[in-house]
Design an enzyme around this catalytic site. Structure first.
Site, mmCIF file in Angstrom:
data_model
loop_
_atom_site.group_PDB
_atom_site.id
_atom_site.type_symbol
_atom_site.label_atom_id
_atom_site.label_comp_id
_atom_site.label_asym_id
_atom_site.label_seq_id
_atom_site.Cartn_x
_atom_site.Cartn_y
_atom_site.Cartn_z
ATOM 1 N N ASP A 183 0.843 -1.235 -0.246
ATOM 2 C CA ASP A 183 0.277 0.167 -0.298
ATOM 3 C C ASP A 183 0.808 1.338 -0.140
ATOM 4 O O ASP A 183 2.101 0.632 0.574
ATOM 5 C CB ASP A 183 -1.461 0.018 1.194
ATOM 6 C CG ASP A 183 -2.078 0.296 0.826
ATOM 7 O OD1 ASP A 183 -2.386 1.149 0.045
ATOM 8 O OD2 ASP A 183 -3.115 0.697 0.985
ATOM 9 N N ASP A 188 -10.804 3.319 -3.042
ATOM 10 C CA ASP A 188 -10.855 1.690 -2.315
ATOM 11 C C ASP A 188 -12.162 1.800 -2.338
ATOM 12 O O ASP A 188 -13.412 2.622 -2.981
ATOM 13 C CB ASP A 188 -11.062 2.250 -1.088
ATOM 14 C CG ASP A 188 -10.097 1.818 -0.975
ATOM 15 O OD1 ASP A 188 -8.569 1.954 -1.333
ATOM 16 O OD2 ASP A 188 -9.820 2.408 0.727
#
Ligand code: GAL
Length: 421
Positions: free
Chosen positions: A173, A237
């Site tokens: 990430d 997301d």
């Protein structure tokens, strides 16, 4: 002066003990940086993820509170539900598995409340079921939730730790990246540098580890990550509602030129079964993701899923399109008024065609065999991948598509061999 700054910046990437002499070179200014791959390491990228990865990740349902029990139960459910037989392989931890502070010698520390025996036994258990195990790390100082240590400064150490635990997949990430340490380097360039460094660290372990880059979408990873990672995020997301799924579809669909065996666009994980969308909308997510050759990472609680959720996730005809060995991402040939026609060439010459109705009212969506790229023939067989029914056409493909729904066809010249079962 500039060169000195650059050297200091580079030392900031890895502590001295981790720096790989000769792998990084500085020029007269930051834009002259380039990366020299190590010649003694087999490139991470080679021969892996030849079809889009399939598996499960707990984040969309359990968020940061996944435990050893959650992972074990999900792994068992993948087997007993038939998902393993359908192709789902990876069982992945997301953010929140490790503590905020490192332990002795800088070791990354699993949260003992969630993983009392550590990670290795969890990976062993997943492997014992014939599945593979994935983990999450951040390229920066912390994970995105700010609850766990990031890997910055510890790439080689963490990669070696993950390999020693039996990790098969790393989602990296992009949070708390220390941009200020690199004042002269454009952000995208820094992202490329860090992505490559973790790739190199993974390759140096000698273990086959699938590399999932969750880099900032503003850095347009589809334009540079294909020789570095096996998949890269193209969207924000996903959330468990239709508008979010639609947003991620529309922001992934045009990057079709970059997807190929070994490197895939990732519009984020599946929400199927999490309860915020209708069955029609979840079928659309599965259809669109398969048409776009996206990784199929289920994000629901597999231990309690309904028969309908399971039947969507294990639709073998749709999965076969996603996993088609030609590895071409489907692309739009029409989208006027939110009435989409997508076509995907398949290895055996057939076409996978999705008619997707983005709007709030039912609509007839039509196309032709010519528009979807099929060669001229007298007749074509049309298999409906959700209904399981076969029909024929001489050229026009049309369907009444419900609001937010999709019709998914596989189309072939009638003389070709029968459809795969
Ligand atoms: C986000 C990431 C999500 C999930 C989350 C965990 O940055 O895009 O997929 O990993 O962090 O906190």
């Amino acid at each position: 002066m500039v060169a000195a700054t650059l050297v200091l910046s580079l030392n900031g990437i890895f502590p001295t003990t981790e720096a790989t002499a000769g792998t990084l070179r500085g020029g007269g200014d930051s834009t002259a940086f380039f990366y020299m791959p190590r010649s003694d390491v087999v490139p991470l990228h080679t021969g892996r993820a030849l079809t889009p990865p399939m598996g499960w990740n707990g984040f969309n349902h359990f968020h940061l509170v996944v435990t050893a029990e959650t992972v074990g139960a999900a792994a068992r459910a993948i087997v007993t539900s038939g998902m393993k037989a359908a192709g789902y392989t990876y069982v992945n931890l997301d953010g929140g598995w490790d503590l905020r502070w490192r332990g002795a010698g800088g070791a990354i520390q699993p949260d003992p409340a969630k993983f009392p025996q550590g990670i290795r036994p969890v990976a062993d258990y997943v492997h014992s079921l014939g599945l593979k195990f994935g983990i999450y790390a951040s390229a920066g100082m912390m994970n995105c939730a700010g609850t766990s240590a990031g890997s910055y400064g510890h790439y080689r150490q963490d990669a070696a730790t993950f390999a020693s635990w039996g990790v098969d997949y790393l989602k990296l990430d992009w949070c708390y990246i220390p941009l200020r340490s690199f004042p002269h380097m454009p952000r995208r360039q820094l992202s490329q540098l860090l992505a490559r460094q973790m790739g190199d660290a993974l390759a140096a372990t000698g273990r086959s580890i699938l590399y999932d880059l969750n880099v900032w979408t503003e850095d347009e990873p589809w334009s540079w990550a294909s020789n570095m990672a096996h998949m890269w995020r193209t969207t924000p997301d996903i959330q468990d509602w239709y508008r979010s799924m639609l947003w991620n579809f529309t922001h992934n669909v045009n990057h079709y030129a970059q997807a190929k065996p070994g490197g895939w666009n990732d519009p984020d994980m599946l929400e199927i079964g999490n309860g915020g969308m209708s069955t029609t909308e979840y079928e659309s997510q599965f259809s669109l993701w398969a048409e776009m050759a996206a990784p199929l990472i289920a994000g629901n609680d597999l231990t309690t899923m309904s028969a309908i959720t399971r039947s969507i996730l294990i639709n073998s005809a749709v999965i076969a399109v996603d996993q088609d060995p030609l590895g071409r991402q489907g692309y739009p040939v029409a989208s006027s008024g939110g009435h989409w026609v997508l076509t995907r060439p398949l290895a055996d010459g057939r076409r996978a065609v999705v008619l997707f109705n983005q709007t709030n009212t039912p609509a007839t969506i039509s196309t032709t065999v010519g528009q979807v790229g099929l060669a001229s023939a007298q007749e074509y067989a049309v298999l409906d991948l959700w209904a399981g029914t076969a029909t024929e056409t001489t050229g026009v493909i049309t369907a009444l598509v419900p609001a937010h729904g999709s019709v998914f066809y596989e189309i072939a010249e009638s003389l070709s061999p029968p459809f795969k079962s």
